[in-house]
Scaffold this motif. Sequence first.
Motif, short mmCIF file in Angstrom:
data_model
loop_
_atom_site.label_atom_id
_atom_site.label_comp_id
_atom_site.label_asym_id
_atom_site.label_seq_id
_atom_site.Cartn_x
_atom_site.Cartn_y
_atom_site.Cartn_z
N GLY A 74 1.00 -1.33 0.51
CA GLY A 74 0.19 0.45 -0.04
C GLY A 74 0.85 0.73 0.32
N THR A 75 2.26 1.20 0.41
CA THR A 75 2.75 1.96 -0.08
C THR A 75 2.73 3.18 -1.64
OG1 THR A 75 4.40 1.43 1.33
CG2 THR A 75 5.56 2.96 0.48
N GLU A 76 2.81 4.56 -0.85
CA GLU A 76 2.93 5.04 -2.71
C GLU A 76 3.15 5.66 -2.92
OE1 GLU A 76 -1.34 6.94 -2.26
OE2 GLU A 76 -2.13 5.65 -2.43
N ALA A 77 3.28 6.49 -4.02
CA ALA A 77 5.16 7.67 -4.10
C ALA A 77 4.51 9.15 -3.08
CB ALA A 77 4.44 8.12 -5.61
N ALA A 78 3.89 9.29 -2.21
CA ALA A 78 3.36 10.56 -1.87
C ALA A 78 3.51 10.15 -0.04
CB ALA A 78 1.67 10.73 -1.36
N ASP A 79 4.23 8.54 -0.05
CA ASP A 79 4.88 8.01 1.29
C ASP A 79 6.42 8.31 1.17
OD1 ASP A 79 2.35 7.28 2.57
OD2 ASP A 79 2.74 5.88 0.42
N LEU A 80 6.75 8.23 -0.23
CA LEU A 80 8.07 8.99 -0.25
C LEU A 80 8.72 10.12 -0.85
CD1 LEU A 80 9.47 5.87 -2.38
CD2 LEU A 80 8.97 5.72 0.02
N ALA A 81 7.45 11.12 -1.13
CA ALA A 81 7.59 12.95 -1.29
C ALA A 81 8.91 13.21 0.01
CB ALA A 81 7.09 13.16 -1.19
N PRO A 82 8.40 13.38 1.49
CA PRO A 82 9.72 13.89 1.93
C PRO A 82 10.97 13.61 1.51
CG PRO A 82 7.47 13.14 3.35
CD PRO A 82 7.63 12.31 2.13
N LEU A 83 10.83 11.99 1.76
CA LEU A 83 12.35 11.88 1.47
C LEU A 83 13.43 12.51 0.34
CD1 LEU A 83 12.74 7.66 2.51
CD2 LEU A 83 13.45 9.76 3.75
N VAL A 84 12.70 11.88 -0.94
CA VAL A 84 12.23 12.62 -2.08
C VAL A 84 13.36 14.68 -1.72
CG1 VAL A 84 12.59 13.31 -4.54
CG2 VAL A 84 11.76 11.27 -3.43
N GLU A 85 11.95 14.96 -1.13
CA GLU A 85 12.21 16.87 -1.27
C GLU A 85 13.68 16.89 -0.19
OE1 GLU A 85 8.86 17.15 1.04
OE2 GLU A 85 7.39 17.08 -1.30
N SER A 86 13.54 15.91 1.09
CA SER A 86 15.18 16.39 1.56
C SER A 86 16.45 15.57 1.21
CB SER A 86 14.74 15.83 3.26
OG SER A 86 14.97 14.05 2.69
N GLY A 87 16.76 15.36 -0.18
CA GLY A 87 17.80 14.27 -0.85
C GLY A 87 18.17 13.72 -0.01
N ILE A 88 17.69 13.24 0.14
CA ILE A 88 18.41 10.99 0.46
C ILE A 88 18.50 10.32 0.25
CG2 ILE A 88 18.03 9.78 2.57
CD1 ILE A 88 16.34 11.91 4.87
N PRO A 89 19.07 9.97 -0.08
CA PRO A 89 19.46 9.16 -1.58
C PRO A 89 18.73 7.66 -0.88
CG PRO A 89 21.73 9.68 -1.36
CD PRO A 89 20.26 10.43 0.25
N VAL A 90 17.59 7.27 -1.75
CA VAL A 90 16.96 6.34 -1.37
C VAL A 90 16.85 5.24 -2.20
CG1 VAL A 90 14.42 5.51 -1.24
CG2 VAL A 90 15.03 7.29 -0.07
N VAL A 91 16.78 3.75 -2.49
CA VAL A 91 17.05 3.27 -3.63
C VAL A 91 15.52 1.40 -2.38
CG1 VAL A 91 18.09 0.91 -4.54
CG2 VAL A 91 19.38 2.73 -3.70
N LEU A 92 14.98 1.69 -4.12
CA LEU A 92 14.17 0.50 -3.33
C LEU A 92 13.99 -0.69 -3.71
CD1 LEU A 92 10.25 2.46 -4.25
CD2 LEU A 92 11.40 2.53 -2.33
N VAL A 93 13.90 -1.98 -3.20
CA VAL A 93 14.09 -2.91 -3.40
C VAL A 93 12.68 -3.85 -3.25
CG1 VAL A 93 16.70 -2.98 -3.10
CG2 VAL A 93 14.96 -3.73 -1.74
N VAL A 94 13.00 -5.14 -4.23
CA VAL A 94 12.04 -6.57 -4.65
C VAL A 94 11.16 -5.53 -5.31
CG1 VAL A 94 10.69 -7.81 -3.18
CG2 VAL A 94 12.85 -7.83 -2.64
N ARG A 95 9.87 -4.24 -4.50
CA ARG A 95 8.81 -3.78 -5.05
C ARG A 95 8.86 -2.43 -5.90
NH1 ARG A 95 5.24 -5.48 0.69
NH2 ARG A 95 4.49 -7.94 -0.05
#
Length: 346
Positions: A130-151
């Motif tokens: 149920g995770t959506e793009a909006a749930d990750l938006a704060p991380l993207v805005e903060s500039g923290i590198p994120v790698v999604l795995v499996v899903r």
Amino acid sequence: MVKERVTVIDIAHAAGVSKSTVSLVLQGSSLVNEATRAKVNAAIRDLGYVYNRGAANLRQSKSKIIGIVVNDLTNSFFAELAVGVDAVVQSAGFVQFLANTGEKIERQREVVASMREHGVSGLIISPARGTEAADLAPLVESGIPVVLVVRDIAGANVSSLISDNHAGAVAAVRHLIERGHQRIAFLGGFSDTAVFEARMRGYRDALVEAGMPVSESLIIGSAPSRAGGVTAVEQAMMLADRPTAALCFNDAVAFGVCDGLRARRLEPGADFAVIGFDDVIEAKTAVPALTTVSVDPQGMGQRAAELLLKQIKAGKAEPEAIVGSVRLVVRQSCGAAVERKREALA
């Protein structure tokens, strides 16, 4: 008498929420609903808490920590993934913090917030259902590198590393068809995940390619766990026209299917063909050894860590989407051939 300083923990206790939720409110995060935000703010006012933003910023400065957030640590796949990540980040002078969400989005928000408080340099996340793009938006805005795995998550604008789930399912079903099976089940998995959709599509495409019908009764979803595998195969065995083989959503489900077959005095690999997906360490040593689609969990962890470290070193998070190749590893559990079973029954 000197009044003791009010802490975030005091606020959390008064508001009946977690410390991480209080931190999200203090940071002005949009992830907290308005009712919870109001409770936290009321507790802040009542207790006279003063937010030291300077100290908070200092705590959030980048450290040599990599955060790993997985959705189901009871599945040994994720333990192997973490081992792969550790092998890479350790040699680069980083340490990893590992957290399990148990498929709960709220828990995912809390652990990510906590990791941000500790100043993680980057995050590797296998998202909860149920995770959506909006749930990750704060991380993207903060500039923290994120790698999604499996899903992967559509529109998330972060890097991702997934397996070629479609190709793996096609290869597995083709192998079963070549062994003479015409009633092939797809067992286990949550139907609302992208991984399920891709593996299911591969299952269907292989049947259609062979000119075989797709029977909806043979598609049985369940929790992607050993217990889920037992439940799924029990349902399959109650069908009037039973399957003779199954592609399982993952190895955990496949192990459960083997358990369920034995409970009915059927031997996996001799009376019923079973194929898993992942190739966890136990697959090779299981009895019978499990035929499975290998996605190389440790290798996936290593590649995810390398991708994340590259972004950290570059100082910017340029999204990359990588689809890892898979291969069918044939062992004993798919040994049940329809011809031999018919001869035994004749």
